[in-house]
Design a protein around this motif. Sequence first.
Motif, PDB file in Angstrom:
ATOM      1  N   TYR A  63     -15.220   5.179  -8.374  1.00 35.40           N
ATOM      2  CA  TYR A  63     -14.062   5.286  -7.486  1.00 35.40           C
ATOM      3  C   TYR A  63     -14.480   5.242  -6.023  1.00 35.40           C
ATOM      4  O   TYR A  63     -13.788   4.651  -5.194  1.00 35.40           O
ATOM      5  CB  TYR A  63     -13.274   6.565  -7.761  1.00 35.40           C
ATOM      6  CG  TYR A  63     -11.963   6.566  -6.997  1.00 35.40           C
ATOM      7  CD1 TYR A  63     -10.936   5.694  -7.365  1.00 35.40           C
ATOM      8  CD2 TYR A  63     -11.768   7.380  -5.893  1.00 35.40           C
ATOM      9  CE1 TYR A  63      -9.747   5.646  -6.660  1.00 35.40           C
ATOM     10  CE2 TYR A  63     -10.580   7.339  -5.178  1.00 35.40           C
ATOM     11  CZ  TYR A  63      -9.579   6.467  -5.563  1.00 35.40           C
ATOM     12  OH  TYR A  63      -8.411   6.404  -4.847  1.00 35.40           O
ATOM     13  N   ARG A  64     -15.606   5.833  -5.691  1.00 36.51           N
ATOM     14  CA  ARG A  64     -16.073   5.801  -4.295  1.00 36.51           C
ATOM     15  C   ARG A  64     -16.305   4.360  -3.840  1.00 36.51           C
ATOM     16  O   ARG A  64     -15.939   3.963  -2.736  1.00 36.51           O
ATOM     17  CB  ARG A  64     -17.355   6.634  -4.157  1.00 36.51           C
ATOM     18  CG  ARG A  64     -17.801   6.827  -2.717  1.00 36.51           C
ATOM     19  CD  ARG A  64     -18.778   7.995  -2.569  1.00 36.51           C
ATOM     20  NE  ARG A  64     -19.888   7.903  -3.514  1.00 36.51           N
ATOM     21  CZ  ARG A  64     -20.093   8.777  -4.496  1.00 36.51           C
ATOM     22  NH1 ARG A  64     -19.269   9.789  -4.687  1.00 36.51           N
ATOM     23  NH2 ARG A  64     -21.124   8.631  -5.312  1.00 36.51           N
ATOM     24  N   GLU A  65     -16.890   3.558  -4.735  1.00 34.80           N
ATOM     25  CA  GLU A  65     -17.115   2.146  -4.408  1.00 34.80           C
ATOM     26  C   GLU A  65     -15.798   1.374  -4.371  1.00 34.80           C
ATOM     27  O   GLU A  65     -15.580   0.520  -3.504  1.00 34.80           O
ATOM     28  CB  GLU A  65     -18.054   1.534  -5.448  1.00 34.80           C
ATOM     29  CG  GLU A  65     -18.427   0.090  -5.143  1.00 34.80           C
ATOM     30  CD  GLU A  65     -19.412  -0.465  -6.155  1.00 34.80           C
ATOM     31  OE1 GLU A  65     -19.455  -1.701  -6.301  1.00 34.80           O
ATOM     32  OE2 GLU A  65     -20.129   0.331  -6.801  1.00 34.80           O
ATOM     33  N   PHE A  66     -14.896   1.683  -5.320  1.00 33.88           N
ATOM     34  CA  PHE A  66     -13.594   1.021  -5.357  1.00 33.88           C
ATOM     35  C   PHE A  66     -12.796   1.319  -4.092  1.00 33.88           C
ATOM     36  O   PHE A  66     -12.160   0.438  -3.507  1.00 33.88           O
ATOM     37  CB  PHE A  66     -12.817   1.494  -6.591  1.00 33.88           C
ATOM     38  CG  PHE A  66     -11.405   0.964  -6.680  1.00 33.88           C
ATOM     39  CD1 PHE A  66     -11.171  -0.338  -7.106  1.00 33.88           C
ATOM     40  CD2 PHE A  66     -10.324   1.755  -6.321  1.00 33.88           C
ATOM     41  CE1 PHE A  66      -9.874  -0.836  -7.176  1.00 33.88           C
ATOM     42  CE2 PHE A  66      -9.035   1.271  -6.385  1.00 33.88           C
ATOM     43  CZ  PHE A  66      -8.809  -0.030  -6.815  1.00 33.88           C
ATOM     44  N   PHE A  67     -12.831   2.568  -3.648  1.00 31.14           N
ATOM     45  CA  PHE A  67     -12.085   2.979  -2.462  1.00 31.14           C
ATOM     46  C   PHE A  67     -12.698   2.397  -1.201  1.00 31.14           C
ATOM     47  O   PHE A  67     -12.010   2.164  -0.209  1.00 31.14           O
ATOM     48  CB  PHE A  67     -12.088   4.518  -2.387  1.00 31.14           C
ATOM     49  CG  PHE A  67     -11.037   5.101  -1.467  1.00 31.14           C
ATOM     50  CD1 PHE A  67     -10.803   4.578  -0.195  1.00 31.14           C
ATOM     51  CD2 PHE A  67     -10.286   6.183  -1.873  1.00 31.14           C
ATOM     52  CE1 PHE A  67      -9.845   5.136   0.636  1.00 31.14           C
ATOM     53  CE2 PHE A  67      -9.312   6.742  -1.051  1.00 31.14           C
ATOM     54  CZ  PHE A  67      -9.101   6.209   0.208  1.00 31.14           C
TER      55      PHE A  67
ATOM     56  N   TYR B 125     -12.004  14.992  -5.132  1.00 31.81           N
ATOM     57  CA  TYR B 125     -12.839  15.202  -6.319  1.00 31.81           C
ATOM     58  C   TYR B 125     -13.523  13.906  -6.732  1.00 31.81           C
ATOM     59  O   TYR B 125     -14.738  13.884  -7.006  1.00 31.81           O
ATOM     60  CB  TYR B 125     -11.991  15.747  -7.475  1.00 31.81           C
ATOM     61  CG  TYR B 125     -12.833  16.193  -8.638  1.00 31.81           C
ATOM     62  CD1 TYR B 125     -13.294  17.503  -8.718  1.00 31.81           C
ATOM     63  CD2 TYR B 125     -13.211  15.299  -9.645  1.00 31.81           C
ATOM     64  CE1 TYR B 125     -14.099  17.919  -9.777  1.00 31.81           C
ATOM     65  CE2 TYR B 125     -14.011  15.700 -10.685  1.00 31.81           C
ATOM     66  CZ  TYR B 125     -14.458  17.015 -10.755  1.00 31.81           C
ATOM     67  OH  TYR B 125     -15.274  17.411 -11.785  1.00 31.81           O
ATOM     68  N   HIS B 126     -12.755  12.831  -6.779  1.00 35.27           N
ATOM     69  CA  HIS B 126     -13.345  11.573  -7.262  1.00 35.27           C
ATOM     70  C   HIS B 126     -14.262  10.926  -6.226  1.00 35.27           C
ATOM     71  O   HIS B 126     -15.222  10.241  -6.602  1.00 35.27           O
ATOM     72  CB  HIS B 126     -12.234  10.617  -7.710  1.00 35.27           C
ATOM     73  CG  HIS B 126     -11.641  10.998  -9.034  1.00 35.27           C
ATOM     74  ND1 HIS B 126     -12.352  10.966 -10.209  1.00 35.27           N
ATOM     75  CD2 HIS B 126     -10.417  11.473  -9.372  1.00 35.27           C
ATOM     76  CE1 HIS B 126     -11.589  11.369 -11.205  1.00 35.27           C
ATOM     77  NE2 HIS B 126     -10.411  11.694 -10.727  1.00 35.27           N
ATOM     78  N   ILE B 127     -13.993  11.150  -4.970  1.00 33.62           N
ATOM     79  CA  ILE B 127     -14.922  10.654  -3.947  1.00 33.62           C
ATOM     80  C   ILE B 127     -16.274  11.361  -4.087  1.00 33.62           C
ATOM     81  O   ILE B 127     -17.338  10.746  -3.943  1.00 33.62           O
ATOM     82  CB  ILE B 127     -14.342  10.869  -2.531  1.00 33.62           C
ATOM     83  CG1 ILE B 127     -13.132   9.943  -2.302  1.00 33.62           C
ATOM     84  CG2 ILE B 127     -15.403  10.640  -1.457  1.00 33.62           C
ATOM     85  CD1 ILE B 127     -13.462   8.461  -2.371  1.00 33.62           C
TER      86      ILE B 127
ATOM     87  N   GLN C 176      -1.128   5.998   2.381  1.00 29.09           N
ATOM     88  CA  GLN C 176      -0.817   4.576   2.195  1.00 29.09           C
ATOM     89  C   GLN C 176      -2.061   3.698   2.309  1.00 29.09           C
ATOM     90  O   GLN C 176      -2.016   2.523   1.942  1.00 29.09           O
ATOM     91  CB  GLN C 176       0.243   4.125   3.197  1.00 29.09           C
ATOM     92  CG  GLN C 176       1.605   4.749   2.955  1.00 29.09           C
ATOM     93  CD  GLN C 176       2.736   3.982   3.614  1.00 29.09           C
ATOM     94  OE1 GLN C 176       2.977   2.819   3.305  1.00 29.09           O
ATOM     95  NE2 GLN C 176       3.425   4.636   4.530  1.00 29.09           N
ATOM     96  N   HIS C 177      -3.169   4.252   2.794  1.00 34.58           N
ATOM     97  CA  HIS C 177      -4.416   3.490   2.860  1.00 34.58           C
ATOM     98  C   HIS C 177      -5.226   3.605   1.568  1.00 34.58           C
ATOM     99  O   HIS C 177      -6.237   2.922   1.410  1.00 34.58           O
ATOM    100  CB  HIS C 177      -5.268   3.960   4.039  1.00 34.58           C
ATOM    101  CG  HIS C 177      -4.643   3.673   5.369  1.00 34.58           C
ATOM    102  ND1 HIS C 177      -4.986   4.337   6.530  1.00 34.58           N
ATOM    103  CD2 HIS C 177      -3.676   2.786   5.723  1.00 34.58           C
ATOM    104  CE1 HIS C 177      -4.263   3.877   7.536  1.00 34.58           C
ATOM    105  NE2 HIS C 177      -3.465   2.934   7.069  1.00 34.58           N
ATOM    106  N   VAL C 178      -4.790   4.475   0.666  1.00 38.88           N
ATOM    107  CA  VAL C 178      -5.479   4.607  -0.622  1.00 38.88           C
ATOM    108  C   VAL C 178      -5.211   3.337  -1.431  1.00 38.88           C
ATOM    109  O   VAL C 178      -4.059   2.947  -1.607  1.00 38.88           O
ATOM    110  CB  VAL C 178      -4.971   5.859  -1.389  1.00 38.88           C
ATOM    111  CG1 VAL C 178      -5.625   5.942  -2.765  1.00 38.88           C
ATOM    112  CG2 VAL C 178      -5.247   7.122  -0.574  1.00 38.88           C
ATOM    113  N   PRO C 179      -6.259   2.661  -1.926  1.00 39.58           N
ATOM    114  CA  PRO C 179      -6.056   1.376  -2.606  1.00 39.58           C
ATOM    115  C   PRO C 179      -5.302   1.513  -3.931  1.00 39.58           C
ATOM    116  O   PRO C 179      -5.360   2.551  -4.595  1.00 39.58           O
ATOM    117  CB  PRO C 179      -7.478   0.864  -2.844  1.00 39.58           C
ATOM    118  CG  PRO C 179      -8.326   2.094  -2.851  1.00 39.58           C
ATOM    119  CD  PRO C 179      -7.681   3.054  -1.882  1.00 39.58           C
TER     120      PRO C 179
END
Length: 429
Positions: free
Chosen positions: A48-52, A40-42, A61-64
Amino acid sequence: MQLNKFPIERAKKTLEEIQNIPEHEYAEYQRKRKNAIIDYHIQHNDFYREFFNWDGFDDWQHVPIMKKSDLQHPLKDRLSSTYNTKTAYIGKTSGSSGHPFIFAKNRFAHALSWAGFQDRYRWYHIDLNKSLQARFYGIPLDFYGNVQERLKDRISLRRRFNIFDLSEKKMEDFLERFKKSDFNYLNGYTSAIVLFARFLKDKNLILKELCPSLNICIVTSERLFEKDQQLIEDALGVPVINEYGASEVGLIAFEDAENHWIVNSEDLYIEILDENDHILPYGEEGRVVITSLYNKAHPMIRYDIGDIGCLSKKSTLKKPILEKLIGRTNDIARLPDGKVVPGLTFYYVTKTIIEDNGHIKEFVIIQTEMDEFKIEYVSKQEFSEEQRAKILDAIGTYVGENLKINFERKDILKRSRSGKLKQFISHLK
């Protein structure tokens, strides 16, 4: 909440459906919810897309990890495109960790949080629509915020006790209110309730005898020590229950009748991580990291809340048990020899000694330099030389040698704007 268009009935129904999911299907429920909130946030949140730094999702585990400092940007830049400040619930953290920020929740997510509180309170026969609460909290001091909060208190059956003034005269007033009201439970910051309990103990009073309708005390926001719990239970004459929550994510854990802190696994996903962001197994201490599974208005995904904790080895995915909540990650003292000491170490050392003297009301420990600390305390009289010597000796044994300890007696200790009392403060950069 219904008047303000929060779908509380739908939230209660959803909560019940989640609670009915069998243990063997719970991993799949969590997997789907975690993936859904990420997707949803992507799709809908540029921040959030830029943060991720999104390039495909293959491993949780790859989620920041999100820290509070990552969220100190204007709220409009962090909101999902599907929400705005009129269609979402807007809140503000108290900033007790030094990182205040404004956050948002979609209305269903906020209603689901409150459905969780209602569910836990019912464990102790508290009905938020009927039970009268004595509320030991801070309150906004600006006119609009103050009026708004008092209106919410009136509608929510909460009667607020102003903890910005905890003088003996004011606590006499508190006592009179309890005598005249049918309070069902007391809820508030630990340090304020401890101080009120000491006041009652000094007067050889038991609150339950003066307010027979009182059945339970719920403490929140600040750590409850074992001796303080015993003091409160003795002085109030009712059981004390631990609540662990945060305004930005809601209820995190709540103590059950068997003294287990049951973690909220219905609308939150809790992880314990080490310093390298690796997930730790049950039984090991690390950083508490939280994902809000239903908040579509604002990403709270792998959010490092700033606390250190440990999940019990008896935990399951559906019923995690918080075995320990050690303290905040910034509550540490750094010594000249490179040693790092939890700030609570000072608290335990001084508290054990100070409690020998019934005149000491409360105190805080402040680190001013690498080798220098200040103990501010509220007391009817100054520490004696013998008391100071005992404290210095204990600090030398448990913390470190050659430290300078200054003592400063005060009439009142400074609290945060929210009314919380921080037990250990470091002024080191």
